[in-house]
Design an enzyme around this catalytic site. Structure first.
Site, PDB file in Angstrom:
ATOM      1  N   VAL A 284       0.840  -1.204   0.000  1.00 56.25           N
ATOM      2  CA  VAL A 284       0.000   0.000   0.000  1.00 56.25           C
ATOM      3  C   VAL A 284       0.873   1.251   0.000  1.00 56.25           C
ATOM      4  O   VAL A 284       0.589   2.242  -0.681  1.00 56.25           O
ATOM      5  CB  VAL A 284      -0.942  -0.013   1.214  1.00 56.25           C
ATOM      6  CG1 VAL A 284      -1.659   1.328   1.364  1.00 56.25           C
ATOM      7  CG2 VAL A 284      -1.951  -1.134   1.079  1.00 56.25           C
ATOM      8  N   ALA A 285       1.973   1.213   0.754  1.00 58.19           N
ATOM      9  CA  ALA A 285       2.877   2.367   0.795  1.00 58.19           C
ATOM     10  C   ALA A 285       3.534   2.604  -0.552  1.00 58.19           C
ATOM     11  O   ALA A 285       3.772   3.748  -0.951  1.00 58.19           O
ATOM     12  CB  ALA A 285       3.941   2.142   1.868  1.00 58.19           C
ATOM     13  N   ILE A 287       2.347   1.753  -3.548  1.00 57.29           N
ATOM     14  CA  ILE A 287       1.403   2.065  -4.636  1.00 57.29           C
ATOM     15  C   ILE A 287       0.854   3.479  -4.468  1.00 57.29           C
ATOM     16  O   ILE A 287       0.282   3.797  -3.425  1.00 57.29           O
ATOM     17  CB  ILE A 287       0.226   1.071  -4.631  1.00 57.29           C
ATOM     18  CG1 ILE A 287       0.712  -0.344  -4.913  1.00 57.29           C
ATOM     19  CG2 ILE A 287      -0.817   1.468  -5.662  1.00 57.29           C
ATOM     20  CD1 ILE A 287      -0.354  -1.392  -4.748  1.00 57.29           C
ATOM     21  N   GLU A 289      -1.934   4.954  -4.779  1.00 61.03           N
ATOM     22  CA  GLU A 289      -3.310   4.549  -5.090  1.00 61.03           C
ATOM     23  C   GLU A 289      -4.161   5.707  -5.587  1.00 61.03           C
ATOM     24  O   GLU A 289      -5.185   5.510  -6.235  1.00 61.03           O
ATOM     25  CB  GLU A 289      -3.972   3.889  -3.872  1.00 61.03           C
ATOM     26  CG  GLU A 289      -4.298   4.823  -2.715  1.00 61.03           C
ATOM     27  CD  GLU A 289      -3.057   5.180  -1.927  1.00 61.03           C
ATOM     28  OE1 GLU A 289      -3.082   6.220  -1.253  1.00 61.03           O
ATOM     29  OE2 GLU A 289      -2.059   4.449  -1.996  1.00 61.03           O
ATOM     30  N   ASP A 331      -5.909  19.628 -42.705  1.00 51.73           N
ATOM     31  CA  ASP A 331      -6.629  20.024 -43.910  1.00 51.73           C
ATOM     32  C   ASP A 331      -6.365  21.503 -44.168  1.00 51.73           C
ATOM     33  O   ASP A 331      -6.070  22.263 -43.243  1.00 51.73           O
ATOM     34  CB  ASP A 331      -8.138  19.825 -43.724  1.00 51.73           C
ATOM     35  CG  ASP A 331      -8.561  18.390 -43.987  1.00 51.73           C
ATOM     36  OD1 ASP A 331      -7.864  17.702 -44.740  1.00 51.73           O
ATOM     37  OD2 ASP A 331      -9.581  17.970 -43.435  1.00 51.73           O
ATOM     38  N   ASP A 619     -12.474  15.885 -41.869  1.00 50.92           N
ATOM     39  CA  ASP A 619     -13.891  16.205 -41.726  1.00 50.92           C
ATOM     40  C   ASP A 619     -14.792  15.258 -42.502  1.00 50.92           C
ATOM     41  O   ASP A 619     -16.008  15.273 -42.332  1.00 50.92           O
ATOM     42  CB  ASP A 619     -14.172  17.647 -42.160  1.00 50.92           C
ATOM     43  CG  ASP A 619     -13.699  17.927 -43.591  1.00 50.92           C
ATOM     44  OD1 ASP A 619     -13.251  16.981 -44.271  1.00 50.92           O
ATOM     45  OD2 ASP A 619     -13.777  19.093 -44.017  1.00 50.92           O
ATOM     46  N   ASP A 623     -12.146  10.177 -44.193  1.00 50.29           N
ATOM     47  CA  ASP A 623     -11.019  10.565 -43.333  1.00 50.29           C
ATOM     48  C   ASP A 623     -10.961   9.714 -42.068  1.00 50.29           C
ATOM     49  O   ASP A 623      -9.936   9.683 -41.381  1.00 50.29           O
ATOM     50  CB  ASP A 623     -11.140  12.033 -42.908  1.00 50.29           C
ATOM     51  CG  ASP A 623     -10.909  12.987 -44.068  1.00 50.29           C
ATOM     52  OD1 ASP A 623     -10.190  12.599 -45.003  1.00 50.29           O
ATOM     53  OD2 ASP A 623     -11.445  14.105 -44.036  1.00 50.29           O
ATOM     54  N   ASN A 712      -1.618   8.978   2.598  1.00 48.96           N
ATOM     55  CA  ASN A 712      -1.763   8.968   1.143  1.00 48.96           C
ATOM     56  C   ASN A 712      -3.019   9.716   0.702  1.00 48.96           C
ATOM     57  O   ASN A 712      -3.026  10.410  -0.318  1.00 48.96           O
ATOM     58  CB  ASN A 712      -1.827   7.530   0.622  1.00 48.96           C
ATOM     59  CG  ASN A 712      -0.475   6.845   0.651  1.00 48.96           C
ATOM     60  OD1 ASN A 712       0.543   7.473   0.958  1.00 48.96           O
ATOM     61  ND2 ASN A 712      -0.444   5.559   0.349  1.00 48.96           N
ATOM     62  N   ASP A 716      -1.217  13.190   0.121  1.00 52.24           N
ATOM     63  CA  ASP A 716      -0.805  12.913  -1.257  1.00 52.24           C
ATOM     64  C   ASP A 716      -1.812  13.502  -2.242  1.00 52.24           C
ATOM     65  O   ASP A 716      -1.474  14.263  -3.138  1.00 52.24           O
ATOM     66  CB  ASP A 716      -0.712  11.395  -1.500  1.00 52.24           C
ATOM     67  CG  ASP A 716       0.601  10.831  -0.979  1.00 52.24           C
ATOM     68  OD1 ASP A 716       1.291  11.555  -0.245  1.00 52.24           O
ATOM     69  OD2 ASP A 716       0.911   9.686  -1.307  1.00 52.24           O
TER      70      ASP A 716
END
Length: 884
Positions: A284-285, A287, A289, A331, A619, A623, A712, A716
């Site tokens: 966990v530390a 990652i 998250e 174009d 367009d 294309d 976190n 974080d």
């Protein structure tokens, strides 16, 4: 037996095949029955995911899966339900935000598509009605006139000088003249099916009647739309970078967790479940998250800013992809130019004049260009008609020529319509003083043959050979400037002949002058091209127009230098090169003229094989394959078809090249800010990993998973998001594109993550060591509890202080500025309050396993926080000195 195509049938055979009557059309009841049986006349969209599918997709990321496993273990194995709840809250909030942003983008593009849906004028039950094009069915009789959008595939049965602009399907920018006769020469290509009008084409001239022979996905547009919906999605550089980052973190997590788990069991430090939870705590530390949510939020904020600047992003990763663009293939018409023919030069009385110069309404040239003209001026002032003719009327309006009033006094009484063989048109007007005026306009080489006299000041005299040479020379000079040149001539006749035709009307004419027109470049386009070049991006022009026109506009915009003919290639020349040969030569070319849409895919592939990130505009329906193949496909919001918009990553609401360059700058800023957020997150998480790893190795008390997740979540996430709205660093558009092979650790970020993370961990461990060796309380239990609380507070506080360092990878914080970003300042304050509350607010101590600290301990914690700013600033200074 294979059914014969509609273009090969006669009018009678067509009506019989679809069971309709030309005079009355379908009955309302029959139309309703056919609509119920065959469905609406609309293009099928790619299969959309349900809300549940979108929500579940958010959980496919490896880091999210690890967090879910950690939540299950925390809850069901160790019975730490508070920890499990915090983990699940982080994951679910991230998923909800991702679903919300995807839905928002889809709703925006759907609204844009609905705006483009045209109506249709049909005969139903003997009456003419205007209905939504989606209600059309096979067998409907549709009435067409200039300005209409063709609502389905039609077999034309009546045509009065009907012209259709079909570039969206064929890539041909010149309107196609339509006929009604059956085409019986076997298999006829789309571009040569002159008795057909195709869905989404624009009627630019004349009138016509057509019978619907195909609707929805059965049309030519629908056939290509089906291919596009089935095509695979391309992977953006951002997605590739995040995928690579995920693999790196996965390997690191597994190695660290395995070492800690094995060492802990070997030493007998804890039971099997406890050591397993410790290993999960390390994972966990390690990652970040919050990274998926933070990247999504930063991208979403970027899309909102870009939407305000007319760039609608359909797929979030496209924001960052723009920032890494090496090639912008654009174009010409409507994107680099104004998509509006404009008079630029006029020649009369032996002199060439700019369009801005004054000219009187009584000048014969002004009168003829407005009279020999089929433009319709609507009540709201807008014009319907051929772009060339509307340009002439617009020129007259700018010079105060009152066309409606003039036509009231000198009404049109007869005409000789334009045809492609003689390339002329003439109108006859009754004069107030008696007699009639013949106004003729057309191709100079054709019209000059019928001219015998010339206006010379206030008199008319015979045309001499020298006059003829001068006129031809002026025509050639304007044509070399890529101007489309028309000649104007006139004469007066006493009466209208019984038979009005070219022979009786278009002879013995008086030369009035020449008019040179062009679709001019957008005023801001040249500056945008220069800015793109300064940013190391190569702008290229791809157009279906003629080589001379394309080259002239490219020179005026600064895409190529004057006389650089080698940088220009036509579609025919491109066809003569094999893929291998073209791949070798692709760097030579910056302008592609007379190019069919299928050539665009070759251009994209050739540059991608050289490792370049390619942005492609388009367009038309054809294309769409190139838009899909490009790293970022850019559709046109005004002129683009629904299919091209659907295949694009981004849609320009204003069809403007300068908007692409603005989006590139925003994309570079987004990448830079994502990079800052990642540097902040990973250095912080590395500090957490080092702290937990060393605590395990030294046999110290461990920070609990709830400590790591709370840090976190509050220290974080908020600052990392706030770093995502940091102002653009000066000179960002003077840097070269970072390239496809670059990643989030480029530019010194990788080394910074490592040494700054180690520094955070070392400072945290130092504070813990001080806590256990310099106790204020008595009793070892209180000592270790206080030291653990100090380590918890230090680890969180250091990250908040370090966030200021990350405002720039290389520049000093004092140069970047402490308080320029208000969102960042509020984020730091909010994070500090949430972190401090877990220690200072009664009731939280037990939930978070912390104790109250005295002022000595808080001073130690604050000292560690200040230390990281001082140390990082010193290292930055040393690195800058070494670089210089």
């Amino acid at each position: 037996m294979t059914e014969r195509p509609a273009y090969s049938r006669t009018t009678r055979e067509t009506l019989d095949a679809v069971h309709t009557d030309l005079a009355t059309g379908l009955s309302p009841a029959e139309a309703k029955t056919r609509l119920a049986k065959n469905g609406p006349n609309a293009l099928a969209k790619g299969e959309k995911k349900t809300l549940a599918q979108r929500f579940l997709d958010q959980f496919k990321d490896f880091m999210i899966v690890v967090l879910l496993v950690a939540a299950l273990i925390a809850g069901f194995v160790v019975h730490e339900w508070a920890d499990a709840g915090i983990i699940l809250a982080v994951v679910i909030l991230n998923a909800m935000f991702g679903v919300f942003q995807e839905s928002k983008a889809e709703e925006a593009i759907d609204a844009l598509q609905k705006m483009a849906t045209p109506n249709a004028h049909v005969r139903r039950g003997g009456n003419v009605a205007t209905i939504p094009s989606s209600d059309l069915v096979v067998g409907d009789v549709v009435l067409l006139e200039a300005g209409d959008v063709v609502p389905a595939d039609l077999r034309l049965v009546e045509s009065a000088n009907l012209k259709s602009e079909e570039s969206a399907l064929t890539g041909e920018s010149v309107p196609v003249e339509k006929t009604t006769a059956a085409l019986t020469d076997g298999d006829v290509g789309i571009g040569d099916r002159t008795n057909m009008a195709f869905m989404n084409a624009n009627i630019t001239y004349g009138r016509g009647v057509g019978v619907v022979v195909a609707t929805g996905m059965a049309t030519e547009v629908g056939r290509i739309a089906g291919m596009i919906n089935a095509a695979d999605e391309t992977t953006t550089p951002l997605q590739e970078n995040l995928k690579a980052l995920g693999k790196t973190l996965t390997l690191m997590i597994l190695v660290i967790a395995a070492i800690v788990f094995g060492v802990g069991l070997w030493r007998g430090a804890a039971s099997l479940p406890e050591m397993f939870l410790t290993a999960i705590s390390l994972a966990v530390a390690a990652i970040p998250e919050g990274l998926p949510a933070i990247v999504t939020i930063i991208l979403a904020l970027g899309t909102q800013k870009m939407a305000k600047r007319n760039a609608l992003v359909r797929k979030l990763p496209a924001v960052e992809t723009l920032g890494s663009t090496d090639i912008i293939a654009s174009d010409k018409t409507g994107t680099l130019t104004q998509n509006k023919m404009t008079v630029e030069k006029v020649y009369y009385d032996g002199q060439l004049h700019d369009a801005t110069a004054g000219i009187t309404g009584g000048n014969p040239l002004m009168t003829i260009m407005n009279f020999a003209n089929d433009t319709k001026i609507q009540a709201d002032g807008t014009m319907l008609g051929d772009p060339t003719e509307t340009a002439l009327v617009a020129y007259g309006q700018k010079h105060d020529f009152a066309l409606k009033a003039k036509l009231t006094g000198e009404p049109r009484v007869a005409e000789v319509p334009f045809d492609s063989e003689r390339k002329l048109m003439s109108t006859i007007h009754q004069l107030p003083q008696g007699g009639f005026l013949v106004a003729t306009k057309g191709a100079p080489d054709q019209l000059l043959r019928r001219v015998t006299r010339i206006v010379d000041g206030d008199t008319v005299r015979p045309l001499t050979a020298a006059d003829r040479d001068t006129i031809l020379a002026e025509n050639t000079a304007m044509a070399k400037q890529a101007l489309r040149v028309l000649m104007m001539a006139y004469r007066q006749i006493p009466e209208v002949p019984e038979e009005v035709d070219s022979d009786t009307i278009e002879a013995d004419l008086i030369f009035a002058g020449l008019v040179g027109m062009i679709d001019p470049e957008r005023p801001e386009a040249a500056a945008a091209v220069a800015e793109a070049k300064a940013a190391g991006i190569r702008p290229m022009m791809i157009t279906g127009d003629h080589q001379d026109t394309a080259e002239a506009i490219a020179v005026r915009l600064g895409i190529i230098d004057a006389g650089d003919d080698a940088a220009v290639i036509t579609g025919a020349q491109l066809d003569q090169q094999s893929d291998e040969e073209f791949n070798r030569n692709v760097t030579k070319y910056s302008v592609y003229a007379r190019v069919a849409p299928e050539h665009k895919v070759r251009i994209v592939n050739a540059w991608q094989k050289r490792g370049k990130v390619v942005a492609m505009t388009g367009d038309g329906v054809n294309d769409a394959p190139a838009l899909k193949a490009a790293d970022i496909g850019i559709g046109m919001g005004i002129t683009g078809t629904e299919v091209s918009k659907g295949a694009s990553d981004m849609v320009l609401a204003d069809d403007n090249f300068s908007t692409i360059v603005i989006a590139v700058e925003e994309g570079r800023k987004v990448f830079s800010n994502i990079q800052k957020s990642i540097q902040y997150l990973l250095s912080a998480n590395l500090g957490e990993v080092l702290t937990l790893f060393m605590m395990t190795m030294l046999g110290w008390d461990l920070l609990a998973p709830v400590h790591i997740l709370w840090i976190n979540l509050v220290t974080d996430t908020f600052p990392a998001i706030a770093l995502g709205v940091e102002p653009t660093e000066p000179g960002i558009m003077n840097q070269k594109p970072r390239g496809r092979k670059s990643n989030f650790f480029s530019g010194g970020v990788g080394p910074a993550v490592i040494w700054q993370g180690l520094l955070e961990g070392a400072l945290t461990l130092g504070v813990y060591f001080i806590g256990i060796t310099w106790p204020v309380h008595t009793g070892s239990g209180e000592i270790h509890a206080d030291a653990l609380t100090m380590a918890y507070a230090t680890l969180g506080l250091i990250q908040l202080f370090h966030a200021f360092n990350v405002k720039s990878v290389h520049q000093s914080l004092f140069k970047v500025g402490f308080f320029r970003n208000k969102a960042f300042n509020w984020a730091i304050l909010a994070s500090f309050i949430l972190l401090a509350a877990t220690i200072l607010v009664p009731g939280f101590n037990g939930l978070f396993h912390v104790t109250s600290l005295d002022w000595h301990q808080w001073l130690t914690v604050l000292g560690a926080g200040v230390a990281i700013i001082v140390i990082v600033e010193i290292v930055k200074w040393v690195l800058r000195q070494r670089k210089n």
